[in-house]
Design an enzyme around this catalytic site. Structure first.
Site, mmCIF file in Angstrom:
data_model
loop_
_atom_site.group_PDB
_atom_site.id
_atom_site.type_symbol
_atom_site.label_atom_id
_atom_site.label_comp_id
_atom_site.label_asym_id
_atom_site.label_seq_id
_atom_site.Cartn_x
_atom_site.Cartn_y
_atom_site.Cartn_z
ATOM 1 N N CYS A 36 0.838 -1.200 0.000
ATOM 2 C CA CYS A 36 0.000 0.000 0.000
ATOM 3 C C CYS A 36 0.874 1.252 0.000
ATOM 4 C CB CYS A 36 -0.892 0.004 1.244
ATOM 5 S SG CYS A 36 -1.832 -1.527 1.496
ATOM 6 N N LEU B 114 -3.731 -1.609 -1.500
ATOM 7 C CA LEU B 114 -3.672 -2.662 -2.502
ATOM 8 C C LEU B 114 -4.030 -3.950 -1.772
ATOM 9 C CD1 LEU B 114 -2.906 -3.485 -5.435
ATOM 10 C CD2 LEU B 114 -0.598 -3.937 -4.586
ATOM 11 N N ILE C 61 -4.347 -7.531 -0.666
ATOM 12 C CA ILE C 61 -3.642 -8.789 -0.911
ATOM 13 C C ILE C 61 -4.119 -9.877 0.048
ATOM 14 C CG2 ILE C 61 -1.382 -9.912 -1.009
ATOM 15 C CD1 ILE C 61 -1.746 -7.791 -3.170
#
Length: 630
Positions: free
Chosen positions: A2, A53, A55
């Site tokens: 991130c 992001l 994951i």
């Protein structure tokens, strides 16, 4: 993976600003690092921002900033052993509302304070704010895989994952740091200190944490390589088995993901070892959810007729043949680089030393186009296992220093046989490396800065203004010192390239060779476990028999993510260089004496001067100035 940002107001009398607007502007700058979600926390004198992001636990439960009692966190990275830590914390009475590693970090800090960092196996840049104690705790992973930068004055402490986000704050002015510019141009060195290319902006180094309390910033190192620790086993097989267990477990942990995973593949030992190990797990399991039945590999290739020294498809095909992976190739070109260099420099925040990172840039873009969100890559192995060929010369010198003439003669003969080079050529290369990098003391450093006529293009006073970066010599062993120097000075720039190139395409890059357990083990080994029989990475070559194709395992040359840099500069960058080197803006920087520089450039364009690396740095630096300073 991130992007994180933050603003902490230190002076109540400072200018009143809308912190929400400032933190939003900074956060938006990092959208490429986290396109899946964003969050902002503003309270009194603190503002935190996050771009996500997704994951692990891709649900809304993983949203940041995340809260845990009085604690608030923004975090970039992955804690690969979070499941094991989570189980330990549950036994201690902690409760969790998500499946994310972020919440495990918060509970760990609640339980162990800053000592929690010793528990983590992974990569991270994190900041935790204690709303009750009014303290800010931040840390970066041991090796510095994940970035962290900050700016501090009497009024504010500002931090971010990338410098461009700090520059987005209206009070931070974008000014060049002449000392770092000097290190870059004269010494070919970057990412070697807490200073950055931007005046006033600092880097928190890997293995360090900070505490901001009562307006005072305290920084402390919590991890480093142990120079006194040594590992000795009675048999070579014992070393190899330990390596194999650690490496396989490192890859296994880095397969934890809720999104698709792929692998970079150059055809060299390191990336091939990762692809082979993932294939080993696939053969055992039959299928891995985030990979499928066949893994995807991504490679940079070139026309072998035009660029025979850069194309590695003959080796890549060996790996694909053994693993049955699905191979994806991309063909970087000089023409596209000239079109994309400003964007590449914007993402990097820095000028860069060579065109090789453009190959990596293309590989990550290719992975993104094929819907892969996590990539495994081989960074770190060369620094830990003496993979660069200049290590041979250092090793030979250490053998002579130890009066080990028998081993020296054996290794020198084996080297000459394997690499078709004389031992003299290695000593000559060693001398040039030591001199040009200034790691052999002030005499050689001074010689290095003055032995090339083309360095006369710099203003004499500026050329002599600074000193070379300090030599790192923690032990009496020259070979081990060289490994440590490359690990602490060379590797950080490669990790920055890796982070920015992957994040430019919203991909998380993971580096199995930098699992701290493997790093500590390899650094503690005897020298001959790294170089033996005239070959690098001896222990890995032996330990991964059966996993690596034999043609790769016995390979002696080294290329990596190379580009045909010299050919590109001769054939494709001539006009670009002329446009830059003859511009008024270039000479207005204050580093060059115009008359001599113009003469030197004419000789370069005529092919009389062949120091392509220097002229690339000059060109790249000017593009950086135009991108960030002008």
């Amino acid at each position: 993976m991130c992007g994180i940002v933050g603003i902490i107001k230190l002076n109540q009398k400072s200018e009143i600003r809308n912190q929400k607007e400032d933190i939003k502007r900074m956060t938006d700058t990092l959208e490429h690092r986290g396109p899946d979600d964003e969050g902002i926390f503003v309270e009194q004198n603190i503002a935190l921002g996050h771009r996500r992001l997704s994951i692990l636990d891709i649900s809304k439960a993983g949203h940041q900033p995340m809260f845990y009692g009085d604690l608030v966190i923004v975090y970039n990275g992955e804690i690969y052993n979070y499941l094991e830590i989570r189980a330990e914390l549950i036994q201690k009475g902690h409760k969790f509302s998500s499946q994310s590693d972020t919440e495990v970090i918060l509970a760990s800090y609640k339980e162990w304070g800053e000592k929690c960092l010793a528990k983590f196996n992974g990569m991270w840049a994190l900041v935790i704010y204690d709303r009750k104690k009014k303290t800010l705790f931040g840390a970066r992973d041991r090796m510095g895989v994940k970035p962290f930068y900050y700016y501090i004055n009497q009024d504010r402490f500002i931090f971010a994952s990338e410098i461009k986000a700090i520059l987005a704050h209206p009070e931070v002015k974008s000014k060049p740091n002449d000392k770092i510019v000097w290190d870059f141009l004269i010494c070919s060195t970057v990412d070697h200190s807490t200073e950055t290319f931007f005046e006033g902006v600092s880097e928190l180094r890997g293995g360090h944490y900070f505490i901001l309390k009562n307006k005072k910033l305290h920084i402390e190192r919590y991890w480093d390589l142990d120079h006194k620790k040594t590992t000795h086993f009675p048999l070579d097989q014992d070393y190899q088995e330990q390596f194999r267990q650690l490496f396989l477990d490192s890859v296994r942990l880095r397969l934890r993901s809720d999104v698709p995973i792929g692998t970079c593949l150059s055809g060299g030992l390191d990336s091939s070892a990762i692809v082979g190990t993932v294939n080993y797990f696939l053969q055992q399991a039959g299928k891995i959810k985030q990979i499928g039945k066949w893994q995807k590999t991504f490679s940079a290739c070139y026309d072998p007729k035009k660029y025979p020294n850069c194309d590695e498809r003959r080796y890549i095909k060996e790996v694909i043949k053994k693993t049955q992976a699905h191979s994806y190739d991309v063909f970087p070109s000089a023409q596209k680089l000239t079109q994309e260099i400003k964007e590449l420099i914007w993402h990097q925040d820095y000028p860069f030393l060579s065109t090789s990172i453009y190959a990596q840039w293309n590989v990550f873009r290719l992975a993104s186009e094929n819907k892969v969100k996590v990539i495994l890559d081989g960074q770190g192995a060369d620094e830990l296992l003496a993979g660069y060929h200049h290590f041979f010369g250092v090793y030979f010198v250490e053998l002579l220093r130890e009066l080990n003439f028998w081993r020296f003669s054996q290794e020198a003969h084996a080297y000459s046989k394997n690499h078709q080079q004389s031992v003299f050529s290695i000593f000559r290369h060693l001398f040039m490396i030591l001199a040009s990098r200034g790691i052999a003391g002030n005499i050689l450093s001074h010689f290095a800065k003055n032995r090339w006529a083309e360095y006369d293009l710099f203003l004499p006073a500026w050329r002599k203004k600074y000193r070379n970066p300090s030599l790192l010599m923690p032990t009496k062993n020259i070979f081990k010192n060289s490994l440590y120097y490359n690990f602490k000075i060379g590797l950080p720039s490669l990790l920055r390239y890796e982070d920015r190139n992957s994040m430019a395409f919203s991909i998380e890059s993971r580096v199995p060779f930098l699992d701290y357990r493997l790093v500590e083990f390899l650094y503690s080994l005897p020298d001959d476990q790294k170089i033996r029989h005239g070959a690098t990475k001896y222990i890995m070559r032996q330990a991964l028999k059966g996993i690596l194709p034999e043609k790769i395992r016995k390979r002696q040359d080294k290329i990596g993510f190379a580009t045909p840099e010299e050919i590109w500069m001769k054939q494709n960058f001539h006009q670009e260089f002329k446009k830059i080197f003859r511009s008024d803006r270039f000479f207005a920087r204050g580093y060059f004496q115009k008359n001599k520089a113009e003469k030197i450039f004419d000789e370069f364009f005529a092919g009389k001067i062949k120091n392509y690396a220097l002229f690339w740095r000059l060109y790249c630096l000017e593009i950086w100035f135009q991108t960030f300073i002008d």
